[in-house]
Enzyme design. Sequence first.
Site, PDB file in Angstrom:
ATOM      1  N   LYS A   1       0.841  -1.200   0.000  1.00 29.49           N
ATOM      2  CA  LYS A   1       0.000   0.000   0.000  1.00 29.49           C
ATOM      3  C   LYS A   1       0.875   1.249   0.000  1.00 29.49           C
ATOM      4  CE  LYS A   1      -3.760   2.052   2.727  1.00 29.49           C
ATOM      5  NZ  LYS A   1      -4.986   1.810   2.008  1.00 29.49           N
TER       6      LYS A   1
ATOM      7  N   MET B   1     -12.499   3.704  -4.216  1.00 26.94           N
ATOM      8  CA  MET B   1     -12.816   2.605  -3.318  1.00 26.94           C
ATOM      9  C   MET B   1     -11.578   1.985  -2.647  1.00 26.94           C
ATOM     10  SD  MET B   1     -15.924   3.132  -3.598  1.00 26.94           S
ATOM     11  CE  MET B   1     -17.062   1.898  -2.982  1.00 26.94           C
TER      12      MET B   1
ATOM     13  N   VAL C   1      -7.346   5.473   2.260  1.00 25.03           N
ATOM     14  CA  VAL C   1      -6.035   6.135   2.238  1.00 25.03           C
ATOM     15  C   VAL C   1      -5.456   6.119   3.658  1.00 25.03           C
ATOM     16  CG1 VAL C   1      -6.483   7.545   0.197  1.00 25.03           C
ATOM     17  CG2 VAL C   1      -7.054   8.438   2.451  1.00 25.03           C
TER      18      VAL C   1
ATOM     19  N   ASN D   1     -13.988  13.640   1.100  1.00 24.05           N
ATOM     20  CA  ASN D   1     -14.623  12.430   0.565  1.00 24.05           C
ATOM     21  C   ASN D   1     -16.127  12.649   0.523  1.00 24.05           C
ATOM     22  OD1 ASN D   1     -14.901   9.642  -0.233  1.00 24.05           O
ATOM     23  ND2 ASN D   1     -15.563   9.183   1.864  1.00 24.05           N
TER      24      ASN D   1
ATOM     25  N   HIS E   1     -19.704  10.429   0.653  1.00 27.85           N
ATOM     26  CA  HIS E   1     -20.193   9.097   1.049  1.00 27.85           C
ATOM     27  C   HIS E   1     -21.722   9.092   0.962  1.00 27.85           C
ATOM     28  CE1 HIS E   1     -20.070   5.220   3.001  1.00 27.85           C
ATOM     29  NE2 HIS E   1     -21.054   5.627   3.789  1.00 27.85           N
TER      30      HIS E   1
ATOM     31  N   GLY F   1      -9.685   6.936   9.624  1.00 30.62           N
ATOM     32  CA  GLY F   1     -10.752   5.954   9.796  1.00 30.62           C
ATOM     33  C   GLY F   1     -11.542   5.761   8.510  1.00 30.62           C
TER      34      GLY F   1
ATOM     35  N   GLU G   1     -25.754  14.109  -4.283  1.00 28.35           N
ATOM     36  CA  GLU G   1     -24.286  14.138  -4.210  1.00 28.35           C
ATOM     37  C   GLU G   1     -23.729  15.159  -5.191  1.00 28.35           C
ATOM     38  OE1 GLU G   1     -22.163  10.373  -4.154  1.00 28.35           O
ATOM     39  OE2 GLU G   1     -23.994   9.320  -3.576  1.00 28.35           O
TER      40      GLU G   1
HETATM   41  C1  GAR Z   1     -21.041   7.540  -5.067  1.00 28.72           C
HETATM   42  O1  GAR Z   1     -22.332   7.211  -4.648  1.00 28.72           O
HETATM   43  C2  GAR Z   1     -20.139   7.799  -3.878  1.00 28.72           C
HETATM   44  O2  GAR Z   1     -20.790   8.458  -2.835  1.00 28.72           O
HETATM   45  C3  GAR Z   1     -19.785   6.397  -3.485  1.00 28.72           C
HETATM   46  O3  GAR Z   1     -19.526   5.747  -4.705  1.00 28.72           O
HETATM   47  C4  GAR Z   1     -20.336   6.343  -5.724  1.00 28.72           C
HETATM   48  C5  GAR Z   1     -19.441   6.762  -6.851  1.00 28.72           C
HETATM   49  O4  GAR Z   1     -20.202   7.201  -7.955  1.00 28.72           O
HETATM   50  N1  GAR Z   1     -18.647   6.359  -2.614  1.00 28.72           N
HETATM   51  C6  GAR Z   1     -18.526   5.500  -1.627  1.00 28.72           C
HETATM   52  O5  GAR Z   1     -19.342   4.638  -1.372  1.00 28.72           O
HETATM   53  C7  GAR Z   1     -17.255   5.667  -0.811  1.00 28.72           C
HETATM   54  N2  GAR Z   1     -17.390   5.014   0.449  1.00 28.72           N
HETATM   55  P1  GAR Z   1     -19.516   8.019  -9.116  1.00 28.72           P
HETATM   56  O6  GAR Z   1     -18.279   7.214  -9.564  1.00 28.72           O
HETATM   57  O7  GAR Z   1     -20.567   8.058 -10.189  1.00 28.72           O
HETATM   58  O8  GAR Z   1     -19.161   9.360  -8.592  1.00 28.72           O
END
Ligand code: GAR
Length: 221
Positions: free
Chosen positions: A69, A94, A97, A111, A113, A147, A178
Amino acid sequence: MSAQRARLGVLISGGGSNLQALLDAAGQADFPAEVACVVSNMPTAYGLERARKAGVRAEVVDHKGFASKADFEAALHGVLADAGVQWVCLAGFMRLVSADFLKHFPGRVLNIHPSLLPAFPGLHAQRQALERGVKVAGCTVHFVDAGTDTGPIIAQAAVPVLAQDDEASLSARILAEEHRLYPLAVRLAVTGAVTLDGMRTRVDAIVTGDGAALRSPGAPK
Ligand code: GAR
């Protein structure tokens, strides 16, 4: 002359619709940040294509190609540093870090979420929300700490969970929020309108909205 715009590095693993929201925001003259580069750990991520179409540098740093990593993150940091990145936005990235990586960008990694944190951190947040039977779901932009989805919260948006929802329909409703929330949170962060206050953040900005509650289920007509 307009003020210098903050240089964002956006890390992705997939479709990159949140990246697109940031690219679109950065296309507005009054947005205080530009996307300096996009890095994906997945070579086939469609978000790379979105970056190229926007004329933004797009790079693959595939975690599978590294023995550790630490080596992966060193390569990641190398690309970001080369692009002069000041702020890092995780947008569907995904991989977790490490604290060592965060030291390169102290207080400057964000980030998004798909839950109202601190509820439902980790994978499949929307599925977790449905399984737990919550009536209101949503999304959160937060500063990243070491975390999993635990860092100080910058902004949140809520949506109702409808009786007929499945994971796909709830995810789509959250995703639409989002796309509004991430550019707003980036604007607040890079302009210094949001500052860290221990585990919380202080937002020093004009707050719009009428304070009305979101009720779910809604009252019968
Ligand atoms: C989004 O819903 C984001 O919030 C989530 O992945 C998706 C990415 O969509 N992230 C996580 O779950 C991180 N823990 P995108 O590639 O279309 O932006």
